[in-house]
Scaffold this motif. Structure first.
Motif, PDB file in Angstrom:
ATOM      1  N   ASP A  86      61.996  50.315  62.760  1.00  0.00           N
ATOM      2  CA  ASP A  86      61.106  50.453  61.604  1.00  0.00           C
ATOM      3  C   ASP A  86      59.827  51.169  62.047  1.00  0.00           C
ATOM      4  O   ASP A  86      59.194  50.790  63.037  1.00  0.00           O
ATOM      5  CB  ASP A  86      60.752  49.078  61.039  1.00  0.00           C
ATOM      6  CG  ASP A  86      61.958  48.399  60.401  1.00  0.00           C
ATOM      7  OD1 ASP A  86      62.896  49.099  60.009  1.00  0.00           O
ATOM      8  OD2 ASP A  86      61.963  47.143  60.313  1.00  0.00           O
ATOM      9  N   TYR A  87      59.444  52.188  61.292  1.00  0.00           N
ATOM     10  CA  TYR A  87      58.258  52.980  61.623  1.00  0.00           C
ATOM     11  C   TYR A  87      57.161  52.731  60.583  1.00  0.00           C
ATOM     12  O   TYR A  87      57.414  52.783  59.373  1.00  0.00           O
ATOM     13  CB  TYR A  87      58.591  54.474  61.654  1.00  0.00           C
ATOM     14  CG  TYR A  87      59.282  54.931  62.914  1.00  0.00           C
ATOM     15  CD1 TYR A  87      58.550  55.401  63.994  1.00  0.00           C
ATOM     16  CD2 TYR A  87      60.668  54.887  63.023  1.00  0.00           C
ATOM     17  CE1 TYR A  87      59.177  55.833  65.146  1.00  0.00           C
ATOM     18  CE2 TYR A  87      61.305  55.314  64.177  1.00  0.00           C
ATOM     19  CZ  TYR A  87      60.551  55.784  65.234  1.00  0.00           C
ATOM     20  OH  TYR A  87      61.174  56.207  66.384  1.00  0.00           O
ATOM     21  N   ARG A  88      55.959  52.503  61.089  1.00  0.00           N
ATOM     22  CA  ARG A  88      54.776  52.479  60.239  1.00  0.00           C
ATOM     23  C   ARG A  88      54.188  53.888  60.219  1.00  0.00           C
ATOM     24  O   ARG A  88      54.087  54.546  61.264  1.00  0.00           O
ATOM     25  CB  ARG A  88      53.753  51.474  60.772  1.00  0.00           C
ATOM     26  CG  ARG A  88      54.231  50.032  60.778  1.00  0.00           C
ATOM     27  CD  ARG A  88      53.238  49.127  61.481  1.00  0.00           C
ATOM     28  NE  ARG A  88      51.937  49.105  60.779  1.00  0.00           N
ATOM     29  CZ  ARG A  88      50.831  48.549  61.282  1.00  0.00           C
ATOM     30  NH1 ARG A  88      50.862  47.987  62.487  1.00  0.00           N
ATOM     31  NH2 ARG A  88      49.712  48.563  60.597  1.00  0.00           N
ATOM     32  N   LEU A  89      53.805  54.359  59.059  1.00  0.00           N
ATOM     33  CA  LEU A  89      53.303  55.724  58.896  1.00  0.00           C
ATOM     34  C   LEU A  89      52.001  55.676  58.108  1.00  0.00           C
ATOM     35  O   LEU A  89      51.853  54.875  57.177  1.00  0.00           O
ATOM     36  CB  LEU A  89      54.327  56.577  58.152  1.00  0.00           C
ATOM     37  CG  LEU A  89      55.733  56.633  58.761  1.00  0.00           C
ATOM     38  CD1 LEU A  89      56.712  57.267  57.784  1.00  0.00           C
ATOM     39  CD2 LEU A  89      55.720  57.406  60.066  1.00  0.00           C
ATOM     40  N   ARG A  90      51.063  56.531  58.475  1.00  0.00           N
ATOM     41  CA  ARG A  90      49.786  56.563  57.763  1.00  0.00           C
ATOM     42  C   ARG A  90      49.210  57.970  57.769  1.00  0.00           C
ATOM     43  O   ARG A  90      49.523  58.789  58.643  1.00  0.00           O
ATOM     44  CB  ARG A  90      48.789  55.579  58.375  1.00  0.00           C
ATOM     45  CG  ARG A  90      48.353  55.882  59.796  1.00  0.00           C
ATOM     46  CD  ARG A  90      47.463  54.754  60.331  1.00  0.00           C
ATOM     47  NE  ARG A  90      46.898  55.082  61.652  1.00  0.00           N
ATOM     48  CZ  ARG A  90      46.114  54.239  62.353  1.00  0.00           C
ATOM     49  NH1 ARG A  90      45.832  53.043  61.860  1.00  0.00           N
ATOM     50  NH2 ARG A  90      45.621  54.610  63.527  1.00  0.00           N
ATOM     51  N   VAL A  91      48.345  58.232  56.761  1.00  0.00           N
ATOM     52  CA  VAL A  91      47.754  59.552  56.592  1.00  0.00           C
ATOM     53  C   VAL A  91      46.298  59.382  56.175  1.00  0.00           C
ATOM     54  O   VAL A  91      45.951  58.433  55.458  1.00  0.00           O
ATOM     55  CB  VAL A  91      48.542  60.378  55.545  1.00  0.00           C
ATOM     56  CG1 VAL A  91      48.608  59.670  54.205  1.00  0.00           C
ATOM     57  CG2 VAL A  91      47.961  61.769  55.378  1.00  0.00           C
ATOM     58  N   LYS A  92      45.445  60.311  56.608  1.00  0.00           N
ATOM     59  CA  LYS A  92      44.039  60.319  56.212  1.00  0.00           C
ATOM     60  C   LYS A  92      43.630  61.732  55.845  1.00  0.00           C
ATOM     61  O   LYS A  92      44.307  62.709  56.194  1.00  0.00           O
ATOM     62  CB  LYS A  92      43.144  59.775  57.326  1.00  0.00           C
ATOM     63  CG  LYS A  92      43.042  60.678  58.545  1.00  0.00           C
ATOM     64  CD  LYS A  92      42.086  60.092  59.581  1.00  0.00           C
ATOM     65  CE  LYS A  92      41.993  60.994  60.823  1.00  0.00           C
ATOM     66  NZ  LYS A  92      41.054  60.453  61.842  1.00  0.00           N
ATOM     67  N   ALA A  93      42.508  61.842  55.134  1.00  0.00           N
ATOM     68  CA  ALA A  93      42.007  63.140  54.677  1.00  0.00           C
ATOM     69  C   ALA A  93      40.648  63.420  55.297  1.00  0.00           C
ATOM     70  O   ALA A  93      39.896  62.499  55.638  1.00  0.00           O
ATOM     71  CB  ALA A  93      41.913  63.170  53.155  1.00  0.00           C
ATOM     72  N   LYS A  94      40.339  64.716  55.422  1.00  0.00           N
ATOM     73  CA  LYS A  94      39.055  65.148  55.990  1.00  0.00           C
ATOM     74  C   LYS A  94      38.538  66.313  55.159  1.00  0.00           C
ATOM     75  O   LYS A  94      39.264  67.274  54.900  1.00  0.00           O
ATOM     76  CB  LYS A  94      39.230  65.546  57.447  1.00  0.00           C
ATOM     77  CG  LYS A  94      37.952  66.016  58.131  1.00  0.00           C
ATOM     78  CD  LYS A  94      38.234  66.371  59.580  1.00  0.00           C
ATOM     79  CE  LYS A  94      36.990  66.943  60.268  1.00  0.00           C
ATOM     80  NZ  LYS A  94      35.865  65.986  60.306  1.00  0.00           N
ATOM     81  N   CYS A  95      37.268  66.199  54.768  1.00  0.00           N
ATOM     82  CA  CYS A  95      36.626  67.273  54.007  1.00  0.00           C
ATOM     83  C   CYS A  95      35.282  67.556  54.659  1.00  0.00           C
ATOM     84  O   CYS A  95      34.345  66.758  54.546  1.00  0.00           O
ATOM     85  CB  CYS A  95      36.448  66.864  52.549  1.00  0.00           C
ATOM     86  SG  CYS A  95      35.610  68.116  51.554  1.00  0.00           S
ATOM     87  N   GLY A  96      35.221  68.658  55.373  1.00  0.00           N
ATOM     88  CA  GLY A  96      34.006  68.950  56.122  1.00  0.00           C
ATOM     89  C   GLY A  96      33.782  67.884  57.181  1.00  0.00           C
ATOM     90  O   GLY A  96      34.637  67.623  58.023  1.00  0.00           O
ATOM     91  N   ALA A  97      32.607  67.214  57.125  1.00  0.00           N
ATOM     92  CA  ALA A  97      32.317  66.153  58.088  1.00  0.00           C
ATOM     93  C   ALA A  97      32.759  64.783  57.582  1.00  0.00           C
ATOM     94  O   ALA A  97      32.700  63.795  58.318  1.00  0.00           O
ATOM     95  CB  ALA A  97      30.822  66.146  58.400  1.00  0.00           C
ATOM     96  N   ALA A  98      33.204  64.690  56.351  1.00  0.00           N
ATOM     97  CA  ALA A  98      33.591  63.413  55.757  1.00  0.00           C
ATOM     98  C   ALA A  98      35.065  63.146  56.011  1.00  0.00           C
ATOM     99  O   ALA A  98      35.917  64.026  55.811  1.00  0.00           O
ATOM    100  CB  ALA A  98      33.301  63.420  54.266  1.00  0.00           C
ATOM    101  N   THR A  99      35.381  61.932  56.438  1.00  0.00           N
ATOM    102  CA  THR A  99      36.756  61.528  56.728  1.00  0.00           C
ATOM    103  C   THR A  99      37.098  60.270  55.952  1.00  0.00           C
ATOM    104  O   THR A  99      36.273  59.342  55.859  1.00  0.00           O
ATOM    105  CB  THR A  99      36.945  61.275  58.236  1.00  0.00           C
ATOM    106  OG1 THR A  99      36.590  62.453  58.959  1.00  0.00           O
ATOM    107  CG2 THR A  99      38.387  60.923  58.546  1.00  0.00           C
TER     108      THR A  99
END
Length: 296
Positions: A86-99
């Motif tokens: 079983d794999y845990r998966l995650r994603v995040k976003a970045k806009c300029g200096a903001a994460t």
């Protein structure tokens, strides 16, 4: 839209609607693109954690190398998810200096849950055999091929690993046969069956160029060699017998001796010069191959 995280620090909205689209063992993580105002392109990064990362790498997360700071709201993880854990998966976003914060897929994903499609199949008659070929198949899967004679209800099942891609069923009678197949993964996940394809078998084919998979009978090669030896021996024996029993007159007809050309005959005149004092000793000698044997 941005929201304060602490004094002087802002975070981007996290991605939403994260889901896995897995078909025929091709695993693509997808999410809804962010609509927040941003002076630059929104970039996304993906991480995964499997049993190995959890137990051996001390609960660490690993970056998906092909999905770091990408503007595409999708990530192909086929090569990263290399086990049946079983794999845990995650994603995040970045806009300029903001994460943004991480958005995790729920529940965890196991590649055994991939959706299997009915395989692409083609059937061809080759002599007294059926050649069943398949298009691209999922990794680590098997193919169950069912073959039956159309005028009979009894069917025979054949199992083939996906890497093989071609199945040959030989020794069939002259009749019409039908074939269908399905992809099977770990005896648990199965695809739908293909539509049945029926084709007629016309009989064995040993010598035609269109039968590359049907081998020639085992007696053909040694028989050809034996016939060549017998023919050669008979020919040589006939030649030797003819020479040994040839009548002299007939042999002269076939083996006539040609006369030597004039240029090769020794009939020229040789003159030996001598000094004036010995002129009386000078003789003319004629050499002739056809002269009678008497004193000159």
């Amino acid at each position: 839209m941005k929201c304060p995280l602490s004094a002087g620090v802002f975070t981007q909205l996290a991605p939403s609607r994260v889901f896995m689209e897995s078909v025929d063992m091709r695993h693509v993580l997808k999410w809804r693109p962010l609509q927040a105002s941003c002076s630059t392109a929104v970039l996304y990064s993906v991480q995964f954690q499997g049993e190995f990362e959890l137990s051996v790498l001390n609960d660490s997360w690993v970056d998906a190398l092909e999905c770091q700071l990408t503007s595409d709201p999708r990530c192909d993880l086929t090569d990263d998810l290399g086990s049946d854990s079983d794999y845990r998966l995650r994603v995040k976003a970045k806009c300029g200096a903001a994460t943004s914060a991480w958005t995790e897929l729920s529940p965890p994903f196991n590649r055994r849950d991939t959706v299997l499609m009915a395989p692409e199949m083609s059937v061809m008659a080759v002599g007294d055999s059926l050649q069943v070929s398949f298009g691209k198949l999922p990794l680590n899967a098997d193919v169950r091929v069912t073959v039956w004679r159309k005028d009979q209800e009894k069917a025979v099942e054949y199992w083939m690993p996906a890497e093989q891609r071609v199945l040959s069923v030989s020794g069939l009678q002259v009749a019409q046969y039908c074939v269908r197949a399905q992809t099977v993964l770990k005896d648990q996940n199965r695809s739908d069956s293909t539509n049945e394809q029926c084709i007629s078998i016309t009989g064995p084919c040993f010598y035609c160029e269109k039968c590359p998979l049907v081998q020639t009978p085992p007696w053909r090669k040694p028989t050809a060699v034996l016939l060549s030896v017998v023919f050669t021996a008979g020919f040589l024996l006939a030649v030797f017998w003819g020479v040994a029993h040839c009548h002299p007159d007939r042999c002269r007809t076939f083996f006539r001796k040609e006369p030597l050309p004039h240029s090769l005959k020794a009939d020229w005149v040789i003159q030996i010069p001598i000094s004036p004092e010995d002129a009386e000793l000078c003789e003319l000698i004629q050499v002739c191959s056809d002269c009678p044997s008497e004193d000159l």
